[in-house]
Design a protein around this motif. Structure first.
Motif, PDB file in Angstrom:
ATOM      1  N   UNK A  93     -96.681  42.466  15.881  1.00  0.00           N
ATOM      2  CA  UNK A  93     -95.243  42.576  16.002  1.00  0.00           C
ATOM      3  C   UNK A  93     -94.602  43.178  14.765  1.00  0.00           C
ATOM      4  N   UNK A  94     -93.289  43.283  14.830  1.00  0.00           N
ATOM      5  CA  UNK A  94     -92.473  43.875  13.775  1.00  0.00           C
ATOM      6  C   UNK A  94     -92.223  42.829  12.691  1.00  0.00           C
ATOM      7  N   UNK A  95     -92.421  43.210  11.439  1.00  0.00           N
ATOM      8  CA  UNK A  95     -92.287  42.238  10.353  1.00  0.00           C
ATOM      9  C   UNK A  95     -90.840  41.830  10.095  1.00  0.00           C
ATOM     10  N   UNK A  96     -89.885  42.444  10.790  1.00  0.00           N
ATOM     11  CA  UNK A  96     -88.503  42.002  10.661  1.00  0.00           C
ATOM     12  C   UNK A  96     -88.200  40.816  11.554  1.00  0.00           C
ATOM     13  N   UNK A  97     -89.092  40.521  12.525  1.00  0.00           N
ATOM     14  CA  UNK A  97     -88.772  39.449  13.469  1.00  0.00           C
ATOM     15  C   UNK A  97     -89.968  38.635  13.949  1.00  0.00           C
ATOM     16  N   UNK A  98     -91.187  39.151  13.912  1.00  0.00           N
ATOM     17  CA  UNK A  98     -92.356  38.418  14.405  1.00  0.00           C
ATOM     18  C   UNK A  98     -92.596  37.171  13.562  1.00  0.00           C
ATOM     19  N   UNK A  99     -93.081  36.104  14.192  1.00  0.00           N
ATOM     20  CA  UNK A  99     -93.303  34.846  13.496  1.00  0.00           C
ATOM     21  C   UNK A  99     -94.791  34.499  13.514  1.00  0.00           C
ATOM     22  N   UNK A 100     -95.302  34.179  12.340  1.00  0.00           N
ATOM     23  CA  UNK A 100     -96.710  33.783  12.198  1.00  0.00           C
ATOM     24  C   UNK A 100     -96.839  32.302  11.866  1.00  0.00           C
ATOM     25  N   UNK A 101     -95.721  31.572  11.898  1.00  0.00           N
ATOM     26  CA  UNK A 101     -95.737  30.159  11.572  1.00  0.00           C
ATOM     27  C   UNK A 101     -94.642  29.836  10.576  1.00  0.00           C
ATOM     28  N   UNK A 117     -89.662  50.532   6.666  1.00  0.00           N
ATOM     29  CA  UNK A 117     -88.470  50.196   7.434  1.00  0.00           C
ATOM     30  C   UNK A 117     -87.376  51.162   7.015  1.00  0.00           C
ATOM     31  N   UNK A 118     -86.822  51.901   7.955  1.00  0.00           N
ATOM     32  CA  UNK A 118     -86.051  53.091   7.612  1.00  0.00           C
ATOM     33  C   UNK A 118     -84.545  52.876   7.540  1.00  0.00           C
ATOM     34  N   UNK A 119     -84.092  51.622   7.675  1.00  0.00           N
ATOM     35  CA  UNK A 119     -82.675  51.338   7.483  1.00  0.00           C
ATOM     36  C   UNK A 119     -82.526  50.141   6.550  1.00  0.00           C
ATOM     37  N   UNK A 120     -81.390  50.075   5.880  1.00  0.00           N
ATOM     38  CA  UNK A 120     -81.114  48.935   5.016  1.00  0.00           C
ATOM     39  C   UNK A 120     -81.084  47.641   5.821  1.00  0.00           C
ATOM     40  N   UNK A 121     -80.511  47.697   7.020  1.00  0.00           N
ATOM     41  CA  UNK A 121     -80.432  46.498   7.858  1.00  0.00           C
ATOM     42  C   UNK A 121     -81.816  45.946   8.178  1.00  0.00           C
ATOM     43  N   UNK A 122     -82.749  46.828   8.525  1.00  0.00           N
ATOM     44  CA  UNK A 122     -84.116  46.369   8.803  1.00  0.00           C
ATOM     45  C   UNK A 122     -84.747  45.746   7.563  1.00  0.00           C
ATOM     46  N   UNK A 123     -84.515  46.330   6.421  1.00  0.00           N
ATOM     47  CA  UNK A 123     -85.099  45.802   5.187  1.00  0.00           C
ATOM     48  C   UNK A 123     -84.527  44.431   4.854  1.00  0.00           C
ATOM     49  N   UNK A 124     -83.234  44.230   5.082  1.00  0.00           N
ATOM     50  CA  UNK A 124     -82.635  42.905   4.885  1.00  0.00           C
ATOM     51  C   UNK A 124     -83.233  41.901   5.863  1.00  0.00           C
ATOM     52  N   UNK A 125     -83.417  42.299   7.119  1.00  0.00           N
ATOM     53  CA  UNK A 125     -84.002  41.393   8.109  1.00  0.00           C
ATOM     54  C   UNK A 125     -85.425  41.010   7.742  1.00  0.00           C
ATOM     55  N   UNK A 126     -86.133  41.901   7.055  1.00  0.00           N
ATOM     56  CA  UNK A 126     -87.481  41.578   6.591  1.00  0.00           C
ATOM     57  C   UNK A 126     -87.426  40.429   5.583  1.00  0.00           C
ATOM     58  N   UNK A 127     -86.496  40.500   4.646  1.00  0.00           N
ATOM     59  CA  UNK A 127     -86.328  39.395   3.698  1.00  0.00           C
ATOM     60  C   UNK A 127     -85.977  38.099   4.423  1.00  0.00           C
ATOM     61  N   UNK A 211     -80.946  47.072  -5.674  1.00  0.00           N
ATOM     62  CA  UNK A 211     -80.629  46.913  -4.256  1.00  0.00           C
ATOM     63  C   UNK A 211     -81.578  45.902  -3.616  1.00  0.00           C
ATOM     64  N   UNK A 212     -82.832  45.948  -3.994  1.00  0.00           N
ATOM     65  CA  UNK A 212     -83.804  44.994  -3.484  1.00  0.00           C
ATOM     66  C   UNK A 212     -83.414  43.567  -3.872  1.00  0.00           C
ATOM     67  N   UNK A 213     -82.937  43.395  -5.096  1.00  0.00           N
ATOM     68  CA  UNK A 213     -82.515  42.070  -5.553  1.00  0.00           C
ATOM     69  C   UNK A 213     -81.345  41.548  -4.724  1.00  0.00           C
ATOM     70  N   UNK A 214     -80.433  42.440  -4.353  1.00  0.00           N
ATOM     71  CA  UNK A 214     -79.297  42.018  -3.540  1.00  0.00           C
ATOM     72  C   UNK A 214     -79.754  41.624  -2.136  1.00  0.00           C
ATOM     73  N   UNK A 215     -80.685  42.377  -1.565  1.00  0.00           N
ATOM     74  CA  UNK A 215     -81.251  41.997  -0.273  1.00  0.00           C
ATOM     75  C   UNK A 215     -81.850  40.592  -0.344  1.00  0.00           C
ATOM     76  N   UNK A 216     -82.564  40.346  -1.432  1.00  0.00           N
ATOM     77  CA  UNK A 216     -83.180  39.032  -1.613  1.00  0.00           C
ATOM     78  C   UNK A 216     -82.123  37.939  -1.664  1.00  0.00           C
ATOM     79  N   UNK A 217     -81.043  38.151  -2.402  1.00  0.00           N
ATOM     80  CA  UNK A 217     -79.983  37.143  -2.520  1.00  0.00           C
ATOM     81  C   UNK A 217     -79.341  36.860  -1.162  1.00  0.00           C
ATOM     82  N   UNK A 218     -79.173  37.898  -0.354  1.00  0.00           N
ATOM     83  CA  UNK A 218     -78.598  37.716   0.982  1.00  0.00           C
ATOM     84  C   UNK A 218     -79.473  36.822   1.855  1.00  0.00           C
ATOM     85  N   UNK A 219     -80.775  36.792   1.574  1.00  0.00           N
ATOM     86  CA  UNK A 219     -81.708  35.979   2.348  1.00  0.00           C
ATOM     87  C   UNK A 219     -82.001  34.631   1.698  1.00  0.00           C
ATOM     88  N   UNK A 220     -81.335  34.340   0.574  1.00  0.00           N
ATOM     89  CA  UNK A 220     -81.504  33.039  -0.064  1.00  0.00           C
ATOM     90  C   UNK A 220     -82.531  32.983  -1.167  1.00  0.00           C
TER      91      UNK A 220
END
Length: 251
Positions: A93-101, A117-127, A211-220
């Motif tokens: 599955x897609x690493x933005x949404x698939x669950x392995x546990x 991942x070719x959009x910022x939104x997808x990269x945030x969802x990955x975090x 930018x990566x650090x900000x994505x991380x902060x958005x995900x906690x």
């Protein structure tokens, strides 16, 4: 939009492994496994975009229970030629949404793969997906290249990143959308008697460390460490890559 399933097809999976050389060398894998093992501690780890098991297999051999997520059927099939599902379970599955546990001590994403991942939104969802997999105060490790826009001459849209016998790597940039396409040109006697070349292209969305650090902060997450490489050399303005360790913030 590039079809990642077509990009990482059977041919790409067959050519991906270079045992003992390049990113499969002991000089690369040894420090990688050492860092990841220490961060996992006594807990399990999950690798996003596990591929053919380049890192997951030696990490498992070091005693860390490893699971994975992978989009490419071909890459999973290549992994399964090496180890079985019981040893390293993998969710397709897609690493933005698939669950392995859940309740993993460590999630990790190496060798620039978050830029696939070719959009910022997808990269945030990955975090955000990484955060869902982790136990409290677990960590997420990202290995990523630093955009080399300073090497892009004014008025030019590309740079030659690698030039060696039988191989050229040319990167072309769309700076408006933070997109880069890597053109891998391979040539030599093994290709139709040396008369032809083979070209493969891989698209990326490049991410600045801030930018990566900000994505991380958005995900906690909060940034715990950043090194220039797996040997934990100091990250500087001249570094071309970084290994960043993000820790889930305690509440």
């Amino acid at each position: 939009m590039i079809n990642q399933q077509q990009l990482w097809d059977d041919d790409a999976a067959k050519r991906y492994d270079t045992p003992g050389e390049g990113m499969f060398s002991a000089e690369v894998l040894g420090p990688t496994v050492e860092v990841l093992s220490k961060l996992a501690g006594d807990g399990p780890a999950v690798e996003f975009a596990i591929g053919t098991g380049r890192v997951a297999i030696p990490l498992s051999e070091a005693g860390v229970p490893v699971s994975g997520i992978e989009l490419s059927h071909a890459m999973i099939a290549r992994l399964r030629q090496k180890v079985g599902e019981a040893r390293i379970p993998v969710v397709h599955g897609d690493m933005t949404e698939a669950r392995a546990g859940d309740n993993f001590s460590l999630a990790f994403l190496v060798f620039n793969t978050i830029s696939n991942l070719l959009t910022q939104e997808e990269q945030i969802r990955c975090f955000q997906n990484a955060a869902r997999h982790l136990a409290p105060v677990g960590c997420f490790v990202v290995e990523l290249w630093v955009p080399q826009l300073r090497s892009l001459p004014p008025g030019h849209g590309g740079t030659v990143e690698v030039s060696e016998p039988g191989y050229l790597l040319v990167d072309t940039y769309d700076v408006l959308h933070q997109h880069v396409i890597s053109h891998h040109v391979r040539f030599g006697p093994e290709l139709s008697g040396g008369r032809d070349a083979r070209i493969a292209r891989t698209p990326h969305r490049y991410i600045w460390p801030s930018e990566l650090d900000l994505m991380a902060r958005l995900a906690g997450f909060v940034l715990e460490s950043r090194w220039a490489d797996w040997d934990r050399n100091e990250f500087s303005a001249e570094s071309r890559t970084h290994v960043s360790v993000y820790r889930l913030a305690s509440h």
